[in-house]
Write an enzyme that holds these catalytic residues in place. Structure first.
Site, PDB file in Angstrom:
ATOM      1  N   ASN A 103       0.832  -1.008   0.007  1.00 15.47           N
ATOM      2  CA  ASN A 103       0.113   0.072   0.108  1.00 15.47           C
ATOM      3  C   ASN A 103       0.783   1.241  -0.064  1.00 15.47           C
ATOM      4  O   ASN A 103       2.042   1.359   0.411  1.00 15.47           O
ATOM      5  CB  ASN A 103      -0.783   0.001   1.484  1.00 15.47           C
ATOM      6  CG  ASN A 103      -1.849  -1.117   1.231  1.00 15.47           C
ATOM      7  OD1 ASN A 103      -2.147  -1.988   0.159  1.00 15.47           O
ATOM      8  ND2 ASN A 103      -2.489  -1.468   2.307  1.00 15.47           N
ATOM      9  N   ASP A 105      -0.624   4.130   1.199  1.00 16.64           N
ATOM     10  CA  ASP A 105      -1.448   5.166   1.915  1.00 16.64           C
ATOM     11  C   ASP A 105      -0.978   5.660   3.115  1.00 16.64           C
ATOM     12  O   ASP A 105      -1.480   6.504   3.726  1.00 16.64           O
ATOM     13  CB  ASP A 105      -2.960   4.378   1.922  1.00 16.64           C
ATOM     14  CG  ASP A 105      -2.995   3.027   2.741  1.00 16.64           C
ATOM     15  OD1 ASP A 105      -3.888   2.341   2.693  1.00 16.64           O
ATOM     16  OD2 ASP A 105      -2.033   2.924   3.696  1.00 16.64           O
ATOM     17  N   HIS A 120       5.885  -0.143  -2.798  1.00 19.50           N
ATOM     18  CA  HIS A 120       5.434   0.420  -3.956  1.00 19.50           C
ATOM     19  C   HIS A 120       5.466   1.799  -3.720  1.00 19.50           C
ATOM     20  O   HIS A 120       4.650   2.790  -4.558  1.00 19.50           O
ATOM     21  CB  HIS A 120       3.980   0.028  -4.182  1.00 19.50           C
ATOM     22  CG  HIS A 120       3.981  -1.303  -4.719  1.00 19.50           C
ATOM     23  ND1 HIS A 120       2.958  -2.372  -4.581  1.00 19.50           N
ATOM     24  CD2 HIS A 120       5.142  -2.142  -5.008  1.00 19.50           C
ATOM     25  CE1 HIS A 120       3.067  -3.560  -5.145  1.00 19.50           C
ATOM     26  NE2 HIS A 120       4.264  -3.532  -5.396  1.00 19.50           N
ATOM     27  N   CYS A 148       9.788  21.906 -13.402  1.00 16.95           N
ATOM     28  CA  CYS A 148      11.063  22.718 -12.826  1.00 16.95           C
ATOM     29  C   CYS A 148      10.875  23.983 -13.619  1.00 16.95           C
ATOM     30  O   CYS A 148      10.917  23.861 -15.180  1.00 16.95           O
ATOM     31  CB  CYS A 148      12.116  21.603 -13.328  1.00 16.95           C
ATOM     32  SG  CYS A 148      13.672  22.567 -13.268  1.00 16.95           S
ATOM     33  N   SER A 190      -4.950  -9.469  -3.124  1.00 11.82           N
ATOM     34  CA  SER A 190      -5.421 -10.479  -4.021  1.00 11.82           C
ATOM     35  C   SER A 190      -4.542 -11.213  -4.716  1.00 11.82           C
ATOM     36  O   SER A 190      -4.519 -12.508  -5.120  1.00 11.82           O
ATOM     37  CB  SER A 190      -6.104  -9.693  -5.248  1.00 11.82           C
ATOM     38  OG  SER A 190      -5.254  -8.840  -5.950  1.00 11.82           O
TER      39      SER A 190
HETATM   40  C1  BV8 Z   1       8.174  -4.893 -12.078  1.00 11.31           C
HETATM   41  C2  BV8 Z   1       1.562   1.729  -6.828  1.00 11.31           C
HETATM   42  C3  BV8 Z   1      10.184  -5.205 -13.226  1.00 11.31           C
HETATM   43  C4  BV8 Z   1       0.764   2.668  -7.879  1.00 11.31           C
HETATM   44  C5  BV8 Z   1       1.268  -0.541  -7.692  1.00 11.31           C
HETATM   45  C6  BV8 Z   1       6.311 -11.388 -12.479  1.00 11.31           C
HETATM   46  C7  BV8 Z   1       7.280 -10.874 -11.871  1.00 11.31           C
HETATM   47  C8  BV8 Z   1       7.530  -9.345 -12.151  1.00 11.31           C
HETATM   48  C9  BV8 Z   1       6.905  -8.502 -12.330  1.00 11.31           C
HETATM   49  C10 BV8 Z   1       5.660  -9.155 -12.932  1.00 11.31           C
HETATM   50  C11 BV8 Z   1       5.607 -10.331 -13.195  1.00 11.31           C
HETATM   51  N1  BV8 Z   1       4.293 -10.610 -13.914  1.00 11.31           N
HETATM   52  C12 BV8 Z   1       3.934  -9.504 -13.957  1.00 11.31           C
HETATM   53  C13 BV8 Z   1       4.705  -8.505 -13.975  1.00 11.31           C
HETATM   54  C14 BV8 Z   1       4.524  -7.210 -14.111  1.00 11.31           C
HETATM   55  C15 BV8 Z   1       3.525  -6.278 -13.132  1.00 11.31           C
HETATM   56  C16 BV8 Z   1       2.496  -7.131 -12.339  1.00 11.31           C
HETATM   57  O1  BV8 Z   1       2.518  -7.798 -11.405  1.00 11.31           O
HETATM   58  N2  BV8 Z   1       1.480  -7.038 -13.192  1.00 11.31           N
HETATM   59  C17 BV8 Z   1       0.229  -7.802 -12.661  1.00 11.31           C
HETATM   60  C18 BV8 Z   1      -0.837  -6.929 -12.868  1.00 11.31           C
HETATM   61  C19 BV8 Z   1       0.325  -9.201 -13.487  1.00 11.31           C
HETATM   62  N3  BV8 Z   1       4.652  -5.918 -11.891  1.00 11.31           N
HETATM   63  C20 BV8 Z   1       5.167  -4.627 -12.122  1.00 11.31           C
HETATM   64  O2  BV8 Z   1       5.228  -4.187 -13.091  1.00 11.31           O
HETATM   65  C21 BV8 Z   1       6.163  -4.326 -10.903  1.00 11.31           C
HETATM   66  N4  BV8 Z   1       7.484  -4.100 -11.522  1.00 11.31           N
HETATM   67  O3  BV8 Z   1       7.907  -6.228 -12.033  1.00 11.31           O
HETATM   68  O4  BV8 Z   1       9.355  -4.627 -12.557  1.00 11.31           O
HETATM   69  C22 BV8 Z   1      11.307  -4.535 -13.516  1.00 11.31           C
HETATM   70  C23 BV8 Z   1      12.703  -5.331 -13.005  1.00 11.31           C
HETATM   71  C24 BV8 Z   1      13.648  -4.720 -13.295  1.00 11.31           C
HETATM   72  C25 BV8 Z   1      13.681  -3.275 -13.810  1.00 11.31           C
HETATM   73  C26 BV8 Z   1      12.510  -2.963 -14.322  1.00 11.31           C
HETATM   74  C27 BV8 Z   1      11.226  -3.402 -14.115  1.00 11.31           C
HETATM   75  C28 BV8 Z   1       5.618  -3.246 -10.222  1.00 11.31           C
HETATM   76  C29 BV8 Z   1       4.350  -3.397  -9.433  1.00 11.31           C
HETATM   77  C30 BV8 Z   1       3.759  -2.193  -8.716  1.00 11.31           C
HETATM   78  C31 BV8 Z   1       2.751  -1.559  -9.176  1.00 11.31           C
HETATM   79  N5  BV8 Z   1       2.184  -0.239  -8.209  1.00 11.31           N
HETATM   80  N6  BV8 Z   1       0.758   0.473  -6.748  1.00 11.31           N
HETATM   81  C32 BV8 Z   1      -0.577   3.056  -7.675  1.00 11.31           C
HETATM   82  O5  BV8 Z   1      -1.079   2.387  -6.670  1.00 11.31           O
HETATM   83  O6  BV8 Z   1      -0.934   3.804  -8.227  1.00 11.31           O
HETATM   84  S1  BV8 Z   1       0.393  -2.006  -7.321  1.00 11.31           S
HETATM   85  C33 BV8 Z   1      -1.068  -1.852  -6.659  1.00 11.31           C
HETATM   86  O7  BV8 Z   1      -1.779  -2.901  -7.279  1.00 11.31           O
HETATM   87  C34 BV8 Z   1      -1.009  -1.848  -5.268  1.00 11.31           C
HETATM   88  O8  BV8 Z   1       0.182  -1.179  -4.661  1.00 11.31           O
HETATM   89  C35 BV8 Z   1      -1.236  -3.114  -4.902  1.00 11.31           C
HETATM   90  O9  BV8 Z   1       0.063  -3.757  -4.929  1.00 11.31           O
HETATM   91  C36 BV8 Z   1      -1.666  -3.732  -6.192  1.00 11.31           C
HETATM   92  C37 BV8 Z   1      -3.329  -4.184  -5.802  1.00 11.31           C
HETATM   93  O10 BV8 Z   1      -3.045  -5.373  -5.098  1.00 11.31           O
HETATM   94  P1  BV8 Z   1      -3.816  -5.469  -3.716  1.00 11.31           P
HETATM   95  O11 BV8 Z   1      -2.961  -4.596  -2.645  1.00 11.31           O
HETATM   96  O12 BV8 Z   1      -3.999  -7.056  -3.377  1.00 11.31           O
HETATM   97  O13 BV8 Z   1      -5.305  -4.854  -3.989  1.00 11.31           O
HETATM   98  P2  BV8 Z   1      -6.519  -5.337  -4.757  1.00 11.31           P
HETATM   99  O14 BV8 Z   1      -7.355  -4.441  -4.897  1.00 11.31           O
HETATM  100  O15 BV8 Z   1      -5.960  -6.145  -5.915  1.00 11.31           O
HETATM  101  O16 BV8 Z   1      -7.046  -6.635  -3.630  1.00 11.31           O
HETATM  102  C38 BV8 Z   1      -7.568  -6.393  -2.589  1.00 11.31           C
HETATM  103  C39 BV8 Z   1      -7.816  -7.652  -1.749  1.00 11.31           C
HETATM  104  O17 BV8 Z   1      -8.344  -7.135  -0.496  1.00 11.31           O
HETATM  105  C40 BV8 Z   1      -8.709  -8.323  -2.280  1.00 11.31           C
HETATM  106  O18 BV8 Z   1      -8.134  -9.767  -2.376  1.00 11.31           O
HETATM  107  C41 BV8 Z   1     -10.090  -8.185  -1.271  1.00 11.31           C
HETATM  108  O19 BV8 Z   1     -10.782  -9.632  -1.430  1.00 11.31           O
HETATM  109  C42 BV8 Z   1      -9.284  -7.898  -0.107  1.00 11.31           C
HETATM  110  N7  BV8 Z   1      -9.999  -7.362   0.713  1.00 11.31           N
HETATM  111  C43 BV8 Z   1     -11.052  -6.280   0.562  1.00 11.31           C
HETATM  112  N8  BV8 Z   1     -11.733  -5.861   1.955  1.00 11.31           N
HETATM  113  C44 BV8 Z   1     -11.054  -6.504   2.494  1.00 11.31           C
HETATM  114  C45 BV8 Z   1     -10.126  -7.545   2.213  1.00 11.31           C
HETATM  115  N9  BV8 Z   1      -9.150  -8.020   2.896  1.00 11.31           N
HETATM  116  C46 BV8 Z   1      -9.349  -8.087   4.162  1.00 11.31           C
HETATM  117  N10 BV8 Z   1     -10.231  -7.076   4.896  1.00 11.31           N
HETATM  118  C47 BV8 Z   1     -11.107  -6.467   4.178  1.00 11.31           C
HETATM  119  N11 BV8 Z   1     -11.971  -5.723   4.780  1.00 11.31           N
END
Ligand code: BV8
Length: 244
Positions: A103, A105, A120, A148, A190
């Site tokens: 997160n 936040d 992140h 800038c 997730s």
């Molecule tokens: C990178 C900041 C490489 C920005 C975010 C394999 C290996 C490495 C990379 C990849 C890979 N496969 C794909 C990739 C690329 C990509 C990726 O993972 N894509 C996904 C979509 C497939 N990853 C990247 O690009 C990462 N960088 O790999 O770089 C590299 C290496 C060297 C040199 C150059 C490059 C960067 C990833 C970071 C992206 N930035 N955030 C912004 O926020 O604007 S990610 C963003 O989405 C969040 O930070 C968070 O991490 C993510 C969302 O995930 P969750 O937190 O799980 O949230 P979500 O909404 O999905 O789920 C919420 C959950 O809560 C649900 O399950 C729900 O049921 C639950 N819930 C709801 N209510 C409750 C609850 N749980 C408990 N209590 C409740 N009350």
């Protein structure tokens, strides 16, 4: 929620010597912060967050992406930590623990958690996109990112966008926590975004027990030894004593 599973999870927390906690957007849901996949409510519903949270989108439509972050900053600035954030701040005073969050936040810090590993980045940080190294801002045009005065570079949110590498120190600390823990507690994610989503699997491979707290099924359920299908704000305060 299954009382046996809850009892077992309580016991595992009490026995643990080194706890690695990984949180995602779900832990802030009860604070009124939309999770990442539903972060686009209302005005933003026609955009894909994975499209907007990229350098490419920012270079293509800086004002739109900047306004998305300003909108999220307003939402988050008004948010307060919920019982789940507070429970983790208490746990750090009871056990040896590393808190790693996806997160941006800052709610863990608002709840009193220290040394939070922000994989992140942070929503309230800014940095220069390109930039001359001596950048200084001019008053921004409302709705536009600040630029800038010297080289015209744009300011950008200090978060990790898709396709960007994670901060080296944060990545190192998170990897070390996953490799050296005997209990991994996964809360509100997730499990879809990498490399963060790989961390519980690393903990498991190194012999740790894995507990997942999430009211809905997640991609990490198959890695979990125990899944507690409950909201974090209700569940975490039940897993360890709160008064410290
Ligand atoms: C990178 C900041 C490489 C920005 C975010 C394999 C290996 C490495 C990379 C990849 C890979 N496969 C794909 C990739 C690329 C990509 C990726 O993972 N894509 C996904 C979509 C497939 N990853 C990247 O690009 C990462 N960088 O790999 O770089 C590299 C290496 C060297 C040199 C150059 C490059 C960067 C990833 C970071 C992206 N930035 N955030 C912004 O926020 O604007 S990610 C963003 O989405 C969040 O930070 C968070 O991490 C993510 C969302 O995930 P969750 O937190 O799980 O949230 P979500 O909404 O999905 O789920 C919420 C959950 O809560 C649900 O399950 C729900 O049921 C639950 N819930 C709801 N209510 C409750 C609850 N749980 C408990 N209590 C409740 N009350």
């Amino acid at each position: 929620m299954d009382s046996l599973a809850l009892e077992q999870a309580r016991g595992w927390v009490a026995e643990a010597r080194q706890i690695f906690v990984l949180t995602g957007a779900g832990i802030s849901a009860e604070s009124g912060v939309p999770t990442f996949r539903d972060a686009l409510t209302g005005l933003w519903e026609r955009f894909d967050p994975e499209e907007l949270a990229t350098e490419e989108a920012y270079r293509r439509q800086p004002a739109l992406v900047w306004q998305w972050y300003q909108h999220r900053r307003e939402l988050v600035a008004a948010a307060r930590p919920n019982p789940a954030h507070h429970a983790l701040a208490v746990l750090a005073r009871l056990k040896s623990m590393t808190l790693v969050t996806q997160n941006i936040d800052g709610l863990h810090q608002k709840a009193g958690s220290e040394q939070v590993v922000e994989l992140h980045g942070n929503l309230f940080a800014n940095k220069w996109l390109d930039g001359c190294g001596r950048c200084d801002t001019v008053p921004p045009i409302p709705g536009d990112p600040p630029r800038c005065a010297i080289c015209g570079a744009m300011m950008r949110p200090g978060v990790v966008w898709f396709g960007e590498d994670l901060p080296r120190v944060a990545r190192f600390r998170a990897d070390h926590a996953a490799e050296s823990c005997d209990l991994c507690l996964v809360v509100g994610t997730s499990g879809l975004v990498y490399p963060a989503a790989a961390l519980p699997g690393v903990a498991k491979e190194n012999g740790a027990r894995v507990i997942v707290v999430n009211p809905k099924p997640s991609a990490l359920d198959e890695t979990a030894d125990i899944v507690l299908p409950a909201p974090a704000g209700e569940c975490l305060p039940l897993l360890w004593p709160q008064a410290v």
